[in-house]
Design a protein around this motif. Structure first.
Motif, PDB file in Angstrom:
ATOM      1  N   ASP A  96       0.821  -1.209   0.000  1.00  0.00           N
ATOM      2  CA  ASP A  96       0.000   0.000   0.000  1.00  0.00           C
ATOM      3  C   ASP A  96       0.855   1.259   0.000  1.00  0.00           C
ATOM      4  O   ASP A  96       0.540   2.239  -0.683  1.00  0.00           O
ATOM      5  CB  ASP A  96      -0.929   0.017   1.218  1.00  0.00           C
ATOM      6  CG  ASP A  96      -2.102  -0.942   1.063  1.00  0.00           C
ATOM      7  OD1 ASP A  96      -2.243  -1.523  -0.036  1.00  0.00           O
ATOM      8  OD2 ASP A  96      -2.873  -1.109   2.021  1.00  0.00           O
ATOM      9  N   ILE A  97       1.938   1.252   0.767  1.00  0.00           N
ATOM     10  CA  ILE A  97       2.763   2.446   0.869  1.00  0.00           C
ATOM     11  C   ILE A  97       3.374   2.817  -0.475  1.00  0.00           C
ATOM     12  O   ILE A  97       3.542   3.994  -0.806  1.00  0.00           O
ATOM     13  CB  ILE A  97       3.881   2.252   1.929  1.00  0.00           C
ATOM     14  CG1 ILE A  97       4.614   3.569   2.180  1.00  0.00           C
ATOM     15  CG2 ILE A  97       4.829   1.146   1.507  1.00  0.00           C
ATOM     16  CD1 ILE A  97       3.766   4.654   2.771  1.00  0.00           C
ATOM     17  N   ASP A  98       3.688   1.807  -1.300  1.00  0.00           N
ATOM     18  CA  ASP A  98       4.253   2.080  -2.626  1.00  0.00           C
ATOM     19  C   ASP A  98       3.202   2.656  -3.559  1.00  0.00           C
ATOM     20  O   ASP A  98       3.480   3.564  -4.346  1.00  0.00           O
ATOM     21  CB  ASP A  98       4.843   0.792  -3.225  1.00  0.00           C
ATOM     22  CG  ASP A  98       6.043   0.288  -2.449  1.00  0.00           C
ATOM     23  OD1 ASP A  98       6.895   1.127  -2.076  1.00  0.00           O
ATOM     24  OD2 ASP A  98       6.136  -0.919  -2.211  1.00  0.00           O
ATOM     25  N   VAL A  99       1.989   2.123  -3.482  1.00  0.00           N
ATOM     26  CA  VAL A  99       0.906   2.638  -4.312  1.00  0.00           C
ATOM     27  C   VAL A  99       0.589   4.084  -3.929  1.00  0.00           C
ATOM     28  O   VAL A  99       0.440   4.965  -4.783  1.00  0.00           O
ATOM     29  CB  VAL A  99      -0.353   1.753  -4.167  1.00  0.00           C
ATOM     30  CG1 VAL A  99      -1.534   2.381  -4.901  1.00  0.00           C
ATOM     31  CG2 VAL A  99      -0.080   0.354  -4.707  1.00  0.00           C
ATOM     32  N   ASP A 108      -2.015   9.601 -11.852  1.00  0.00           N
ATOM     33  CA  ASP A 108      -3.472   9.592 -11.880  1.00  0.00           C
ATOM     34  C   ASP A 108      -4.027   8.201 -11.600  1.00  0.00           C
ATOM     35  O   ASP A 108      -5.172   8.058 -11.185  1.00  0.00           O
ATOM     36  CB  ASP A 108      -3.980  10.051 -13.251  1.00  0.00           C
ATOM     37  CG  ASP A 108      -3.599  11.488 -13.552  1.00  0.00           C
ATOM     38  OD1 ASP A 108      -4.181  12.391 -12.929  1.00  0.00           O
ATOM     39  OD2 ASP A 108      -2.702  11.710 -14.384  1.00  0.00           O
ATOM     40  N   ASP A 109      -3.214   7.187 -11.849  1.00  0.00           N
ATOM     41  CA  ASP A 109      -3.700   5.812 -11.758  1.00  0.00           C
ATOM     42  C   ASP A 109      -2.492   4.892 -11.647  1.00  0.00           C
ATOM     43  O   ASP A 109      -1.350   5.316 -11.856  1.00  0.00           O
ATOM     44  CB  ASP A 109      -4.528   5.479 -13.000  1.00  0.00           C
ATOM     45  CG  ASP A 109      -5.399   4.239 -12.837  1.00  0.00           C
ATOM     46  OD1 ASP A 109      -5.366   3.623 -11.753  1.00  0.00           O
ATOM     47  OD2 ASP A 109      -6.107   3.890 -13.787  1.00  0.00           O
ATOM     48  N   SER A 200      -9.279  -1.306  -6.596  1.00  0.00           N
ATOM     49  CA  SER A 200      -9.099  -0.478  -5.417  1.00  0.00           C
ATOM     50  C   SER A 200      -9.525   0.962  -5.663  1.00  0.00           C
ATOM     51  O   SER A 200      -9.361   1.498  -6.756  1.00  0.00           O
ATOM     52  CB  SER A 200      -7.633  -0.504  -4.986  1.00  0.00           C
ATOM     53  OG  SER A 200      -7.398   0.410  -3.944  1.00  0.00           O
ATOM     54  N   THR A 201     -10.079   1.584  -4.621  1.00  0.00           N
ATOM     55  CA  THR A 201     -10.434   3.010  -4.689  1.00  0.00           C
ATOM     56  C   THR A 201      -9.458   3.832  -3.845  1.00  0.00           C
ATOM     57  O   THR A 201      -9.773   4.947  -3.443  1.00  0.00           O
ATOM     58  CB  THR A 201     -11.880   3.247  -4.202  1.00  0.00           C
ATOM     59  OG1 THR A 201     -11.995   2.800  -2.847  1.00  0.00           O
ATOM     60  CG2 THR A 201     -12.873   2.511  -5.075  1.00  0.00           C
ATOM     61  N   LYS A 202      -8.284   3.267  -3.593  1.00  0.00           N
ATOM     62  CA  LYS A 202      -7.279   3.982  -2.801  1.00  0.00           C
ATOM     63  C   LYS A 202      -6.902   5.305  -3.452  1.00  0.00           C
ATOM     64  O   LYS A 202      -6.547   6.269  -2.783  1.00  0.00           O
ATOM     65  CB  LYS A 202      -6.049   3.095  -2.634  1.00  0.00           C
ATOM     66  CG  LYS A 202      -5.040   3.648  -1.629  1.00  0.00           C
ATOM     67  CD  LYS A 202      -3.825   2.748  -1.527  1.00  0.00           C
ATOM     68  CE  LYS A 202      -4.122   1.503  -0.730  1.00  0.00           C
ATOM     69  NZ  LYS A 202      -4.648   0.393  -1.498  1.00  0.00           N
ATOM     70  N   THR A 203      -6.961   5.346  -4.779  1.00  0.00           N
ATOM     71  CA  THR A 203      -6.626   6.589  -5.486  1.00  0.00           C
ATOM     72  C   THR A 203      -7.544   7.723  -5.064  1.00  0.00           C
ATOM     73  O   THR A 203      -7.131   8.874  -5.000  1.00  0.00           O
ATOM     74  CB  THR A 203      -6.709   6.372  -7.010  1.00  0.00           C
ATOM     75  OG1 THR A 203      -6.325   7.574  -7.670  1.00  0.00           O
ATOM     76  CG2 THR A 203      -8.098   5.968  -7.461  1.00  0.00           C
ATOM     77  N   LEU A 204      -8.811   7.420  -4.725  1.00  0.00           N
ATOM     78  CA  LEU A 204      -9.740   8.440  -4.237  1.00  0.00           C
ATOM     79  C   LEU A 204      -9.271   8.987  -2.894  1.00  0.00           C
ATOM     80  O   LEU A 204      -9.258  10.194  -2.670  1.00  0.00           O
ATOM     81  CB  LEU A 204     -11.152   7.863  -4.123  1.00  0.00           C
ATOM     82  CG  LEU A 204     -12.189   8.720  -3.380  1.00  0.00           C
ATOM     83  CD1 LEU A 204     -12.364  10.076  -4.047  1.00  0.00           C
ATOM     84  CD2 LEU A 204     -13.521   7.983  -3.301  1.00  0.00           C
ATOM     85  N   SER A 210      -4.805  14.870  -0.559  1.00  0.00           N
ATOM     86  CA  SER A 210      -4.012  15.918  -1.195  1.00  0.00           C
ATOM     87  C   SER A 210      -4.842  17.183  -1.404  1.00  0.00           C
ATOM     88  O   SER A 210      -4.363  18.296  -1.192  1.00  0.00           O
ATOM     89  CB  SER A 210      -3.473  15.417  -2.538  1.00  0.00           C
ATOM     90  OG  SER A 210      -2.725  16.411  -3.192  1.00  0.00           O
ATOM     91  N   LEU A 211      -6.104  17.018  -1.808  1.00  0.00           N
ATOM     92  CA  LEU A 211      -6.993  18.167  -1.998  1.00  0.00           C
ATOM     93  C   LEU A 211      -7.194  18.926  -0.687  1.00  0.00           C
ATOM     94  O   LEU A 211      -7.108  20.158  -0.641  1.00  0.00           O
ATOM     95  CB  LEU A 211      -8.336  17.687  -2.550  1.00  0.00           C
ATOM     96  CG  LEU A 211      -9.462  18.722  -2.619  1.00  0.00           C
ATOM     97  CD1 LEU A 211      -9.079  19.887  -3.524  1.00  0.00           C
ATOM     98  CD2 LEU A 211     -10.762  18.068  -3.100  1.00  0.00           C
ATOM     99  N   ARG A 212      -7.463  18.203   0.381  1.00  0.00           N
ATOM    100  CA  ARG A 212      -7.636  18.842   1.680  1.00  0.00           C
ATOM    101  C   ARG A 212      -6.385  19.621   2.088  1.00  0.00           C
ATOM    102  O   ARG A 212      -6.463  20.728   2.618  1.00  0.00           O
ATOM    103  CB  ARG A 212      -7.950  17.784   2.731  1.00  0.00           C
ATOM    104  CG  ARG A 212      -9.400  17.299   2.717  1.00  0.00           C
ATOM    105  CD  ARG A 212      -9.552  16.093   3.594  1.00  0.00           C
ATOM    106  NE  ARG A 212     -10.942  15.853   3.987  1.00  0.00           N
ATOM    107  CZ  ARG A 212     -11.407  14.682   4.393  1.00  0.00           C
ATOM    108  NH1 ARG A 212     -10.587  13.639   4.446  1.00  0.00           N
ATOM    109  NH2 ARG A 212     -12.666  14.541   4.737  1.00  0.00           N
TER     110      ARG A 212
END
Length: 246
Positions: A96-99, A108-109, A200-204, A210-212
């Motif tokens: 997960d940390i690498d993703v 973006d993906d 996975s929706t980890k990108t969300l 980042s947006l916050r």
């Protein structure tokens, strides 16, 4: 079976491949060309950076394990130099940390190796379709001291522009459109990434964090106290943009 790429103009989409493995690189290059893309293959990070400066590209397929530099450094430099370029990370790293690191670097993906060409093409089409779909010409959205202009793709806080990456802007635009209303994770993935998204929706989560952070930094650097809409996490559902946190 040949899957044509739907393009909004006569030219083929230009794709920059950054991959040091000869077998994978040849497979990607031939597969993209067979599907009406115009690929260019670079085996090193430095070569890819030089190529990106030499000619305009629509998307970057980026391996992280490069012989001359870390792919994350390539992603950061490309994102800073070409903020609209779509970056899809191709990696054998599954932690997960690498993703998360790849997404934080500006991707973006991501796709974890091994992956099928059909999955890559589907992801690529989704990103390019959203990149070249004209934004609707709505009136700017005013929320507290914050203004979101979807036509100009500008976000301002107290008249100062807030620099947002493409996905961050798209995510904020959906939340602003449904301000003070709960928006599900599924709806955000469909509106910002792709209606047929799977996996996975980890990108969300990474994009939201980042947006916050960018909005908070803009508020902190404002010359006066500003009112900033708050993005609230709704556990088990999604998010809500609150225009009056008090």
């Amino acid at each position: 079976m040949r899957t044509p790429a739907a393009t909004p103009d006569p030219r083929p989409f230009r794709i920059l491949i950054v991959e040091d493995d000869d077998t994978i690189g040849r497979h990607l290059e031939s597969g993209l060309r067979a599907n009406d893309y115009a690929p260019t293959w670079s085996r090193t990070g430095s070569g890819a950076l030089a190529e990106a400066e030499r000619a305009p590209y629509d998307a970057l397929l980026l391996d992280l394990g490069l012989p001359d530099m870390d792919g994350l450094d390539v992603a950061r430099r490309v994102r800073d130099r070409f903020p609209a370029l779509r970056i899809i990370v191709l990696t054998a790293r599954t932690d997960d940390i690498d993703v998360i690191a790849g997404l934080e670097a500006g991707a973006d993906d991501y796709l974890v190796k091994p992956f099928s060409l059909s999955v890559l093409l589907a992801r690529l089409r989704a990103h390019l379709r959203r990149q070249y779909t004209a934004a609707p010409l709505h009136e700017p959205v005013l929320l507290d001291d914050f203004v979101l202009d979807t036509a100009a793709r500008r976000c301002t806080l107290d008249d100062a522009e807030v620099p947002l990456r493409p996905k961050e802007f798209d995510l904020l635009a959906v939340l602003a459109r449904y301000a003070d209303t709960a928006v599900s994770r599924e709806m955000l993935m469909a509106r910002v990434w792709d209606e047929n998204w799977f996996g996975s929706t980890k990108t969300l989560d990474v994009t939201m964090a980042s947006l916050r952070r960018r909005l908070a930094e803009a508020a902190e650097s404002a010359p006066r106290a500003v009112r900033l809409p708050r993005i609230t996490t709704l556990r088990g559902h999604g998010y809500r943009l609150e225009t009056d946190p008090a």
